[in-house]
Structures are given as structure tokens and as C-alpha cells.
Design a protein around this motif. Structure first.
Motif, mmCIF file in Angstrom:
data_model
loop_
_atom_site.group_PDB
_atom_site.id
_atom_site.type_symbol
_atom_site.label_atom_id
_atom_site.label_comp_id
_atom_site.label_asym_id
_atom_site.label_seq_id
_atom_site.Cartn_x
_atom_site.Cartn_y
_atom_site.Cartn_z
ATOM 1 N N ARG A 65 0.670 -1.228 -0.015
ATOM 2 C CA ARG A 65 -0.101 0.212 0.029
ATOM 3 C C ARG A 65 0.758 1.162 -0.094
ATOM 4 O O ARG A 65 1.832 1.144 0.540
ATOM 5 N N LEU A 93 2.121 -13.882 18.241
ATOM 6 C CA LEU A 93 1.303 -12.792 17.692
ATOM 7 C C LEU A 93 1.676 -11.559 18.261
ATOM 8 O O LEU A 93 1.672 -10.304 17.515
ATOM 9 N N GLU A 94 1.949 -11.284 19.704
ATOM 10 C CA GLU A 94 2.080 -10.021 20.079
ATOM 11 C C GLU A 94 3.236 -9.191 19.568
ATOM 12 O O GLU A 94 3.013 -8.218 19.093
ATOM 13 N N HIS A 97 2.567 -8.316 16.054
ATOM 14 C CA HIS A 97 1.706 -7.233 15.770
ATOM 15 C C HIS A 97 2.467 -5.663 16.177
ATOM 16 O O HIS A 97 2.307 -4.786 15.440
ATOM 17 N N GLN A 98 3.528 -5.897 16.921
ATOM 18 C CA GLN A 98 4.271 -4.904 17.339
ATOM 19 C C GLN A 98 5.207 -4.158 16.173
ATOM 20 O O GLN A 98 5.348 -2.987 16.089
ATOM 21 N N SER A 100 3.992 -3.305 13.486
ATOM 22 C CA SER A 100 3.193 -2.515 12.493
ATOM 23 C C SER A 100 3.578 -0.985 13.102
ATOM 24 O O SER A 100 2.983 0.009 12.615
ATOM 25 N N GLY A 101 4.095 -0.867 14.239
ATOM 26 C CA GLY A 101 4.618 0.527 14.611
ATOM 27 C C GLY A 101 5.786 1.174 13.840
ATOM 28 O O GLY A 101 6.316 0.654 12.903
ATOM 29 N N LYS A 102 5.810 2.490 14.066
ATOM 30 C CA LYS A 102 6.735 3.324 13.523
ATOM 31 C C LYS A 102 8.094 3.100 14.319
ATOM 32 O O LYS A 102 8.150 3.707 15.467
ATOM 33 N N TYR A 103 9.268 2.976 13.784
ATOM 34 C CA TYR A 103 10.614 2.759 14.385
ATOM 35 C C TYR A 103 11.578 3.803 13.557
ATOM 36 O O TYR A 103 11.397 4.096 12.605
ATOM 37 N N MET A 112 13.694 -4.475 17.984
ATOM 38 C CA MET A 112 12.804 -3.684 18.811
ATOM 39 C C MET A 112 11.588 -4.751 18.992
ATOM 40 O O MET A 112 11.013 -4.275 20.076
ATOM 41 N N LEU A 186 -8.843 -5.741 10.241
ATOM 42 C CA LEU A 186 -7.614 -5.272 10.260
ATOM 43 C C LEU A 186 -6.710 -5.558 11.381
ATOM 44 O O LEU A 186 -5.667 -5.990 11.377
ATOM 45 N N ASP A 187 -7.349 -5.907 12.668
ATOM 46 C CA ASP A 187 -6.663 -6.188 13.703
ATOM 47 C C ASP A 187 -7.368 -7.261 14.541
ATOM 48 O O ASP A 187 -7.054 -7.567 15.841
ATOM 49 N N SER A 188 -8.296 -8.012 14.275
ATOM 50 C CA SER A 188 -8.912 -9.087 15.048
ATOM 51 C C SER A 188 -8.271 -10.363 14.577
ATOM 52 O O SER A 188 -8.428 -11.027 13.405
#
Lengths: 209, 209
Positions: A65, A93-94, A97-98, A100-103, A112, A186-188
């Protein structure tokens, strides 16, 4: 029945619309995409857009995207030619999912998010060592979607790695046994439930239906 | 770990390879694609390749494989301009799977498989009246994959129909509540299991990770 027309959809709040359209297409798979940039820095990003393109030759795709964290993944694939697809299970999983943050651009998501990479002699892209299905790919072709400036990026499978005995006699990987997760919207994230295998539909078997 | 290289994959039995490569990409959604030909004859086919392309404008895609029953679907979409995507739930599974058989070209799968169509005033493509998520689309663009002659066919969502109250406050359709099924590989259908919703990953929340 509730009905939403195209006009209704355009009028929706941006976030509400994203949730609706991301969930109507049904369950998706959750995967981590591993890449390396020209300086050798690894990158890891969670994707819900991995798709089967064909078995012979073995081809899988991801969607890129515009203006998102996924752009790093795209740039790295373009410059290196390679990427990995790593299935996400409950244990990952946890941390997955992390990603997807900005680093900061000089730190790897592997560090990270506390995820250990591993490497193959066949290509430079990093695998997620804890992932139960690790796939190494070389870029094969790409298609630019005019309607919304996304990119379909197709890779040729170079290597598949999975736990000993993970494969059934007929070649299936058992997603439930590997604790793989699906994504709703998106997030389930959800587990894979009870399985029912359907027989091949031949002309004969249809006589009675 | 078991490892299959590209050379190993090419040497596999055709069916074994298809099962392996169809299952490594993880869980997929199961949908029925409804179309109408130029004589007004309806067609229905099960697909496991529906993908989210984008939310604004709302776009979904399907993959068309060469030399398969899916070609009728493709020809009908090209001639009529429209198609429907209908989610498969537990109640529909047996009949939905039967649409993958070969039938005389002058009889509709709706009749052969005992599935009732329903129609919208917005377009000519038939919906599956029992499906809990019914989506009407107009063809938007297509991309021909050179590597294996498949076609990515993208449609613009014209209409979404689902049961009253099926939507959460934030716009999600609850796939588990609607009894939707996923597909593992080519023919293993599975329920959607327990769900865990992950929070949006902001810069702040990452400080501690």
C-alpha cells in the motif's frame, strides 16, 4: 438485511469504512515479511495480504500500500530482489503485531520487537526463526493497480521450511496443528477451528445431488 | 526442520505440490462468485482467492486460473461487466463445494446445487440469497500474470448486503458470529475460532517494548 450502496460507503467515516471493507472479504492469513536493505539492515513487517498465485511454478504475492510502513518492505525487495514470508502463530502474535509501529530507520524490527532472525544459504532475506512456516522468495513480477496505487508483488518460492513431520501424506500443512492465526478485518486475530475436508467433485458424484 | 528447495518442489507429484503450495500461504476465505451470461443464464462457482485491494474506493479482487471452470465466471464478467461475491457459511458448505463440479453448459449451478439466487436493482449479477455477506461489484481493472497466465480481476464494490445488526460499532462484520468458513489448502474448510483484537500500535505504546 442491511444494505450499503457505493454512495453510502463513500460517505462513511474513514476508519469505519476501512473496517467494513477489510472484513467483508472474509478471513485472511497473518504473516511477517522479512527483508534486508542495501546496508544489510533487516526489516520485518506484518502483512494480511499474502495470496496464492500458483503452484507450478510456485508463486505467492503480497500487496504493497502507498504511504505506509510497508514501503520499507517494498524498497528492500526492489533493491535486494528477495523476501521471506513467515506464518504467525499464537506464540508470535503480540511481537508480530508490534512490527506495525513506526521505528527509527536505523533499527531493525527484529531487535525492537524481540524476534530472532535466521538465514539461509540460498538468499539474503531474514527468516523469523520461531515461525512454523518460513518461505524464501525471489521477486518475479509486479503489477501496479491504477484504481488505488497499490502494488501486487509476486515472488517465486525458492525454499520452504517447516517443522519435521508438519506435512500430511498428501502434501498439506496442517494450519490448526501449527497454531496458525487468521485475521478478520485489520486487527482481529483468530484461531483456526475444526476442519472438514471435502471430497473432489467428479461428474459421477454429482448425479445424486 | 524439513526444507523443500525450488528444485525439490519442481520434482514433486503434481497433486502433492498443489496441496503444499496452496497451504503454505495460510488460511483463505471461501466465497461463491455469481455471474450471468449474455443469454441471462446464471453461473455460480466457489473461489478461495477473494482479496482485499483497498477501502477507498472499495475494491476486491479474485484470481482466474486458465483452463478451469472459473473461465465461465471470467467470460461472464467480461461480457456483463458485473459479478457478486457471497461468503460461504456452515449451512452453505456442502452445496457451495458442489459448484466445483462440471455441469452441462445450459444449466445453472444455482439449480444443480440447490442454491436460491436473489437480485438487486443495481446490477444483473445473481446473489446467493442464503449467504450472510453478499457483495455486488462492477469490473474495474484486470492484470495478466505473465509467470503462470492467471488473471487478477479487480471489482469496485457497488453494494454490500448482510443481516440486520451484523455490523459492530466500529464497522467490523463478525465472521465468527456469521459462521463463516476459512479454507486451508484446496479443500479443507475450517471454522473461525476465538478472536483476539490487537490495539493500534502507536509510537508511545512502543516505548516499553
Amino acid at each position: 438485511m442491511d444494505i450499503y450502496t457505493l454512495d453510502d460507503i463513500f460517505k462513511l467515516d474513514r476508519r469505519f469504512r476501512a473496517n467494513l471493507i477489510n472484513s467483508v472479504s472474509g478471513i485472511k492469513s497473518a504473516n511477517l515479511i522479512g527483508t534486508t536493505n542495501t546496508d544489510g539492515l533487516t526489516n520485518l513487517a506484518i502483512f494480511n495480504s499474502v495470496m496464492h498465485i500458483g503452484a507450478n511454478p510456485p508463486l505467492l504475492s503480497i500487496m504493497i500500500r502507498p504511504h505506509s510502513v510497508e514501503r520499507h518492505t517494498y524498497e528492500n525487495i526492489k533493491s535486494s530482489g528477495y523476501f521471506t514470508i513467515n506464518a504467525v502463530n499464537k506464540t508470535l502474535l503480540e511481537r508480530a503485531h508490534q512490527t506495525s509501529g513506526k521505528y527509527p530507520s536505523d533499527v531493525s524490527e527484529f531487535i525492537m520487537c524481540g524476534i530472532k532472525p535466521s538465514f539461509s544459504s540460498l538468499h539474503p532475506a531474514p527468516y523469523v526463526s520461531e515461525s512454523p512456516i518460513q518461505i524464501g522468495l525471489r521477486i518475479e513480477e509486479e503489477h501496479h493497480i491504477k484504481a488505488n496505487q497499490t502494488i501486487l508483488l509476486i515472488g517465486r518460492v525458492l525454499e520452504i521450511r517447516f517443522p519435521n513431520g508438519g506435512l500430511s501424506e498428501d502434501g498439506h500443512l496442517d494450519l490448526k496443528k501449527l497454531n496458525l492465526l487468521g485475521v478478520n478485518g485489520l486487527d482481529s486475530y483468530c484461531e483456526t477451528g475444526k476442519v472438514k475436508v471435502m471430497p473432489y467433485v467428479s461428474k459421477q458424484s454429482l448425479q445424486s445431488s
